[in-house]
Design an enzyme around this catalytic site. Structure first.
Site, mmCIF file in Angstrom:
data_model
loop_
_atom_site.group_PDB
_atom_site.id
_atom_site.type_symbol
_atom_site.label_atom_id
_atom_site.label_comp_id
_atom_site.label_asym_id
_atom_site.label_seq_id
_atom_site.Cartn_x
_atom_site.Cartn_y
_atom_site.Cartn_z
ATOM 1 N N ASP A 1 0.864 -1.180 0.000
ATOM 2 C CA ASP A 1 0.000 0.000 0.000
ATOM 3 C C ASP A 1 0.899 1.228 0.000
ATOM 4 O O ASP A 1 2.111 1.118 -0.200
ATOM 5 C CB ASP A 1 -0.941 -0.001 1.206
ATOM 6 C CG ASP A 1 -2.295 0.622 0.883
ATOM 7 O OD1 ASP A 1 -2.329 1.828 0.578
ATOM 8 O OD2 ASP A 1 -3.314 -0.091 0.927
ATOM 9 N N HIS B 1 -2.612 3.627 -4.605
ATOM 10 C CA HIS B 1 -2.022 3.148 -3.345
ATOM 11 C C HIS B 1 -0.576 2.687 -3.561
ATOM 12 O O HIS B 1 -0.149 1.668 -3.009
ATOM 13 C CB HIS B 1 -2.852 2.004 -2.759
ATOM 14 C CG HIS B 1 -4.131 2.456 -2.117
ATOM 15 N ND1 HIS B 1 -4.144 3.186 -0.943
ATOM 16 C CD2 HIS B 1 -5.424 2.285 -2.474
ATOM 17 C CE1 HIS B 1 -5.410 3.437 -0.607
ATOM 18 N NE2 HIS B 1 -6.200 2.919 -1.525
ATOM 19 N N GLU C 1 -9.703 3.020 -4.963
ATOM 20 C CA GLU C 1 -9.342 4.364 -4.483
ATOM 21 C C GLU C 1 -8.171 4.975 -5.261
ATOM 22 O O GLU C 1 -7.218 5.490 -4.687
ATOM 23 C CB GLU C 1 -9.012 4.299 -2.989
ATOM 24 C CG GLU C 1 -10.191 3.871 -2.129
ATOM 25 C CD GLU C 1 -9.843 3.771 -0.666
ATOM 26 O OE1 GLU C 1 -10.746 3.950 0.174
ATOM 27 O OE2 GLU C 1 -8.670 3.484 -0.334
#
Length: 553
Positions: free
Chosen positions: A207, A277, A344
Site C-alpha cells: 500500500d 495506493h 481508491e
C-alpha cells in the site's frame, strides 16, 4: 461407585444442555443414548495416512488445552508430509476393540468440506468427511464440544451431526502494511481462521505506507519501500514521531505461512495494490510516477492521497515492472487467486499529466476509469498466463473487466449487485458490516475513529441481496471480514478487534439461512468467550455491556 456414576451422568446431562457450536451445523440430533469420555487411553485412528494432520491437530489441541495426551495411530503406509505437532503424542497401535476417535475420508462427490460426526458410548467418536477438508472441519466441531477449561472431564453427549458449508468462500483479511506483524502472529491468526472453519486468508501486502513482500526480481522494493520515516501514535492526526518503521516477509517466510495455512485447508490470497495506493513503489522508483521530478517517500499517514501522487503512470517501464512482480507473485503463491487491489485510485494525477493523456488518446481510452481498467487488464493477462485468476475491489468494474475476474465488494451492496448483474463471481465484504477495524460499540475503547459495528450487525448481514435471479445468486461466492490496521499497531489489539465478530462472520458464511438465529447465537457466544480465554485470545466485551444496557431498559 454409584455416586461416581451419578456424577458422571449429571456431568453429561449438563454438557448436553449447554451444547454450543459456532458456526451452527446444518443438523444436530441429540440421541440421548449415553455419553463418551475422552481420556488418556483414548486412541485416534484414521482411514488413511493423509488424515494424519487432522488427527495430530486434534491430539495437540486436547493435550495443549486440556492436558490429556492421546494415542495417535497412523497407518503403516503413511506417506503424509505432515509431522507430529508435539513430541508428547504417541503413534502406536491400540486396542481395536475399545471405543476411540475415528477419522474417515469418504472421498465422495458431495459438498466440499461436508462431514458427519457421531458420538456413541459403544463406538466412541466417528468423523466422516466428504474429503480431507470435511474431516478437518469435523474436528473443529468436536473441539467445540470439549470443555473450555483444563480439569473438566470431556464427557461428551451422544449426538449425530450432519454439516456442510453454505458458501465456498469464507474469508478473513489482514492488513500488514500500516502495521507489521511477525510470522508467529500470522500463523496464530490462521489458527483462528481454522477454528472458525474459514478457508481463505487475504494477505494485504502492499500500500502507500510500505511494500511487505520480498521480490527477487526487484529487491529495491523491500530495501527502500518497506520502511517509512515515522509513526503516528493515537487517532489521526495523532502524535507524530520520527521513528523509522518497517518490516517485510522473505520468500521462505511466505512459503512457511502458505504451508501452515494449507495444512489447515486455508488458501492464502496475496494482494499487491495497483495502480493507486503505490507511494511505497514510487518511493523506490520515482520515475514510475506522473511527476518523476518531485521527491517521493512512503506515506506517513492514512487515507486517500489526493495531495500526494500515489498512482502509477502508463509507461513501458511500469508495465515491465508489473509483469515482473505479478509473475513472481504467481510463482510464489500456489493458490488460484491473486488480488490486484484496484481501489481508491486518485485519478487527478492522470488528468494533470499530458504524457498520460497522450497515452490515453493513443490507446483510445475514453477517460481515466478506462485507463484504470487498462492497468487491470494488463495484470490480468500476466496472471492468466500463469494459470491464475484475478480478484479486485469493486472499483475494477468502473472501466469494464472480463467475466473471469472475481469482484470483492467493499463499498455499498449495490456495487456487489452490479458485479453479479454483469456476470462476475462476487465476494461480499461491505465495510459497514465486515470491517472489524470499526469499533464494536460507542462505549468501548476505540480501535479507530469509525463505527460502531456491533456483533449483531455482523451476524445479521444479508450476504445474498434481495432481487437477484437464480443465476445471480449462484455467483455469490461468499463473504469476508477485513482488518485494516491503521490504528491497530499490536497483536493484542488485532485480536481485540476481530473477536467476537469473527465468530458472527463464521456462522453467517457457514450455516444455512434457516439455521441462523440471533437469540441462539447470543446464547452460544457466552461459551465462545470462554474458548477465547482458553486460547489466550484477547476479545472485546462490548457485547456484554450492550446486553446489560438492553436488560436495564
Amino acid at each position: 461407585m454409584a455416586a461416581t456414576l451419578a456424577a458422571t451422568a449429571l456431568a453429561g446431562q449438563a454438557q448436553e444442555k449447554t451444547l454450543s457450536i459456532i458456526p451452527e451445523p446444518v443438523e444436530i440430533t441429540v440421541t440421548g443414548q449415553g455419553e463418551y469420555l475422552i481420556q488418556r487411553s483414548t486412541a485416534i485412528r484414521m482411514s488413511e495416512s493423509d488424515l494424519a494432520f487432522s488427527a495430530m491437530y486434534l491430539a495437540d489441541y486436547i493435550n495443549r488445552y486440556l492436558g490429556i495426551p492421546l494415542q495417535t495411530e497412523i497407518p503403516k503406509n503413511n506417506k503424509s508430509r505432515n509431522k507430529a505437532l508435539t513430541a508428547s503424542q504417541s503413534i502406536i497401535p491400540g486396542n481395536q476393540e475399545q471405543p476411540c476417535i475415528t477419522l474417515i475420508n469418504r472421498k465422495n462427490s458431495d459438498v466440499h468440506g461436508g462431514y458427519q460426526l457421531e458420538i456413541t458410548s459403544t463406538k466412541g467418536i466417528i468423523i466422516e468427511g466428504n474429503d480431507e477438508a470435511g474431516v478437518f472441519y469435523g474436528v473443529q466441531t468436536l473441539i467445540q464440544l470439549l470443555p473450555t477449561r483444563a480439569g473438566v472431564l470431556p464427557i461428551l453427549p451422544a449426538v449425530q451431526i450432519n454439516d456442510y458449508p453454505r458458501f465456498a468462500y469464507r474469508g478473513m483479511h489482514l492488513d500488514v502494511v500500516r502495521h507489521f506483524f511477525p510470522v508467529s502472529f500470522i500463523k496464530k491468526y490462521i489458527d483462528y481462521l481454522a477454528l472458525h472453519k474459514l478457508n481463505y486468508f487475504h494477505w494485504h501486502l502492499t500500500d502507500d505506507q510500505a511494500w511487505r513482500v520480498e521480490m527477487k526480481c526487484r529487491p529495491e522494493l523491500t530495501e527502500k519501500g518497506s520502511v517509512r520515516e515515522g509513526e503516528i501514535f493515537g487517532l489521526y492526526p495523532g502524535k507524530y514521531q520520527a521513528l523509522p518503521y518497517g518490516g517485510y516477509y522473505t520468500h521462505e517466510e511466505v512459503k512457511e505461512v502458505i504451508r501452515y495455512a494449507a495444512d489447515r485447508h486455508i488458501t492464502v490470497i496475496p494482494e499487491i495494490d495497483i495502480p493507486g495506493h503505490c507511494m511505497a513503489v514510487l518511493a523506490t522508483y520515482p520515475q514510475f510516477s506522473t511527476t518523476p521530478d518531485e521527491p517521493k517517500k512512503a506515506a506517513l499517514t492514512w487515507g486517500i492521497f489526493n495531495k500526494f501522487n500515489n498512482v502509477l503512470a502508463p509507461k513501458p517501464e511500469v508495465f515491465d515492472f508489473l509483469k515482473d512482480v505479478f509473475s513472481e507473485l504467481c510463482d510464489l503463491f500456489p493458490g488460484q487467486y491473486i488480488h490486484v487491489g484496484g481501489d481508491e485510485c486518485a485519478k487527478r494525477w492522470w488528468q494533470e499529466s499530458e504524457e498520460t493523456q497522450q497515452f490515453m488518446r493513443e490507446h483510445s481510452l475514453r477517460d481515466e476509469k478506462a485507463l484504470q481498467s487498462y492497468f487491470i487488464h494488463y495484470v490480468q493477462g500476466v496472471v492468466n498466463a500463469k494459470g491464475k485468476t484475478l480478484i479486485g475491489w469493486d472499483e475494477i468494474l468502473e472501466g469494464g473487466i472480463s467475466e473471469d475476474c472475481v469482484v470483492m465488494n467493499w463499498r455499498r451492496p449495490e456495487f456487489g449487485k452490479k458485479a453479479l448483474r454483469t456476470g462476475h463471481r462476487t465476494i461480499f465484504t461491505c465495510s459497514a458490516w465486515s470491517y472489524f477495524n470499526l469499533k464494536e460499540s460507542r462505549i468501548q475503547p476505540e480501535i479507530g475513529p469509525r463505527g460502531p459495528l456491533s456483533l449483531e450487525k455482523v451476524y445479521e448481514f444479508q450476504i445474498v441481496p434481495d432481487s437477484l435471479t437464480t443465476q445471480q445468486q449462484e455467483l455469490v461466492w461468499g463473504a469476508q471480514g477485513c482488518l485494516w490496521t491503521e490504528y491497530i499497531p499490536t497483536t493484542w489489539k488485532a485480536e481485540f478487534a476481530v473477536f467476537p465478530r469473527m465468530s458472527a462472520l463464521a456462522e453467517n458464511v457457514w450455516s444455512p439461512l434457516e439455521k441462523k438465529d440471533w437469540t441462539n447465537f447470543a446464547r452460544k457466544i457466552e461459551m465462545q468467550f470462554e474458548r477465547y480465554e482458553l486460547w489466550g485470545a484477547r476479545y472485546s466485551e462490548a457485547f456484554f455491556r450492550t446486553q446489560d444496557i438492553e436488560r436495564k431498559r
